[in-house]
Design an enzyme around this catalytic site. Structure first.
Site, PDB file in Angstrom:
ATOM      1  N   ASP A 144       0.817  -1.208   0.000  1.00  0.00           N
ATOM      2  CA  ASP A 144       0.000   0.000   0.000  1.00  0.00           C
ATOM      3  C   ASP A 144       0.848   1.254   0.000  1.00  0.00           C
ATOM      4  O   ASP A 144       2.042   1.215   0.307  1.00  0.00           O
ATOM      5  CB  ASP A 144      -0.902   0.041   1.244  1.00  0.00           C
ATOM      6  CG  ASP A 144      -2.199  -0.737   1.056  1.00  0.00           C
ATOM      7  OD1 ASP A 144      -2.486  -1.106  -0.088  1.00  0.00           O
ATOM      8  OD2 ASP A 144      -2.900  -0.968   2.056  1.00  0.00           O
ATOM      9  N   LYS A 166      -3.712   3.135  -2.899  1.00  0.00           N
ATOM     10  CA  LYS A 166      -4.747   4.065  -3.312  1.00  0.00           C
ATOM     11  C   LYS A 166      -4.426   5.450  -2.778  1.00  0.00           C
ATOM     12  O   LYS A 166      -3.784   5.597  -1.737  1.00  0.00           O
ATOM     13  CB  LYS A 166      -6.114   3.628  -2.767  1.00  0.00           C
ATOM     14  CG  LYS A 166      -6.525   2.204  -3.129  1.00  0.00           C
ATOM     15  CD  LYS A 166      -7.837   1.842  -2.464  1.00  0.00           C
ATOM     16  CE  LYS A 166      -8.288   0.428  -2.821  1.00  0.00           C
ATOM     17  NZ  LYS A 166      -7.444  -0.599  -2.214  1.00  0.00           N
ATOM     18  N   MET A 277      -8.948   9.369   8.280  1.00  0.00           N
ATOM     19  CA  MET A 277      -9.482   9.733   6.961  1.00  0.00           C
ATOM     20  C   MET A 277     -10.567  10.808   7.074  1.00  0.00           C
ATOM     21  O   MET A 277     -11.598  10.746   6.406  1.00  0.00           O
ATOM     22  CB  MET A 277     -10.029   8.489   6.237  1.00  0.00           C
ATOM     23  CG  MET A 277      -8.972   7.427   5.975  1.00  0.00           C
ATOM     24  SD  MET A 277      -9.652   5.874   5.300  1.00  0.00           S
ATOM     25  CE  MET A 277     -10.340   5.148   6.791  1.00  0.00           C
TER      26      MET A 277
END
Length: 372
Positions: A144, A166, A277
């Site tokens: 990641d 991502k 997030m």
């Protein structure tokens, strides 16, 4: 093998067959060594060479041939040999005083294995011993963006490395495709590691990847990692719990806004709130918490890029954090901490001064708006 040794240009002789020895061969090749592979004949025929970089040699036909063979190299590695061959090689190495080590063989099962590895918040020092071992044994690593990936050449030398990370709003590789790749690699007999930031089961979609592997009949294990929900606040000097200050903490993902019922319950719980997030929805969250009764004076910390050299902590109040974050250009990745524990960072006087300074900044922004 200790890869901190300088093996560049050294001659390494590996005893074993190509498939069980594949990880050992890859590691020594990655270290810059000249690698030879001595494999026993299969039904009287040579087993062949595993790759163009590995140089095949034949088993000796005479007793003195073993001594001649090992004396021509700097290091001998036993991986996959019979007890009789091991005794002969050990004796030959002892006679000519050549270093000898033993390394475990890789799996040769028709179906491989997947390990989900929690890489922590990005600092390689926070990888567990189990995580390092899984990386060392991997044939392929899917990693990641937010996990520790700058030292993969060191941790899994010779393994294939696939970036499936991502970024906010952009998924170069979809989750469904990641799961397909994990299963396909394991079905080809490879030892697969899925290296994820933080912990695989804390907003890491690790549960989805486990389910996908199990549905495909692929065995899968999980190695927990250090979650940024606790470690990043700690790096900023903020404990998520503290006696007589906060006896509970709630971790939430705020990449989508919370509804009114969730906001109401969150305020009712009390304690510390840790938000992952959540930079994009911070205005909604701050306003919603205030709307449901949280005091405007509640301290809030935003820790950007935790454990990197660019780590920055911004401290404000609930009623000023949106404006302050905008003024200072706060960006993801970041962890938001809401609660009285923020005052415990370093010492209370320093934090109090910081809050006062940020209030002045907010006041100055208000005056500027009024004048336009």
């Amino acid at each position: 093998m200790d890869l901190s040794l300088d093996l560049a240009g050294r001659r390494v002789l590996v005893f074993g067959t190509a498939r069980p020895a594949r990880r050992v061969l890859a590691r020594y090749l990655a270290s810059g060594a000249t690698v030879y592979l001595a494999s026993p004949p299969v039904d009287g025929h040579s087993p062949g060479r595993p790759s163009p970089q590995v140089r095949p040699v034949e088993y000796p036909h005479f007793p003195h041939g073993w001594r001649d063979l090992v004396s021509a190299v700097d290091l001998v590695v036993l991986v996959d040999v019979s007890p009789g061959t091991e005794r002969i090689v050990v004796a030959a190495c002892a006679t000519v005083r050549v270093w000898l080590v033993r390394e475990p063989a890789a799996s040769v099962a028709a179906l491989g294995h997947v390990t989900l590895v929690g890489g922590g918040p990005g600092d390689g020092g926070l990888l567990t011993v189990a995580a390092i071992q899984a990386l060392r044994d991997a044939d392929v690593v899917f990693f990641d963006r937010l996990g520790p990936n700058d030292r993969l050449d060191e941790w899994c030398p010779g393994a294939e490395q696939v970036n499936v990370g991502k970024t906010p709003g952009y998924h170069a590789v979809s989750q469904a495709e990641i799961e397909r790749m994990l299963v396909a690699s394991a079905r080809s007999g490879q030892t697969v590691v899925r290296l994820k930031g933080g912990d695989p089961f804390v907003f890491g979609r690790g549960g989805e990847e486990v389910i996908a592997c199990r549905k495909a009949g692929v065995t899968v294990t999980v190695i927990s990692g250090v979650t940024s929900a606790i470690s990043v606040p700690a790096a900023a000097g903020i404990p998520v719990t503290h006696r007589e200050v906060s006896r509970l903490f709630t971790v939430l993902s705020a990449h989508t806004p919370l509804d009114e019922e969730e906001l109401r319950h969150l305020v009712g719980l009390g304690g510390t709130i840790v938000v992952l997030m959540g930079i994009g929805t911070l205005p909604h969250l701050a306003a919603g918490l205030a709307r449901h009764g949280m005091a405007g004076s509640m301290p809030v910390a935003v820790i950007e890029r935790g454990f990197s050299i660019q780590q920055r902590t911004t401290v404000a109040r609930l009623d000023t954090v949106t404006a302050v974050a905008g003024q200072l250009g706060v960006r993801s990745p970041a962890v938001v901490v809401i609660g009285e524990v923020v005052r415990l960072s370093q010492n209370e006087a320093t934090i109090a001064d910081g809050l006062e300074g940020l209030e002045l900044l907010h006041h100055a922004a208000d005056l500027a708006r009024q004048q336009t």
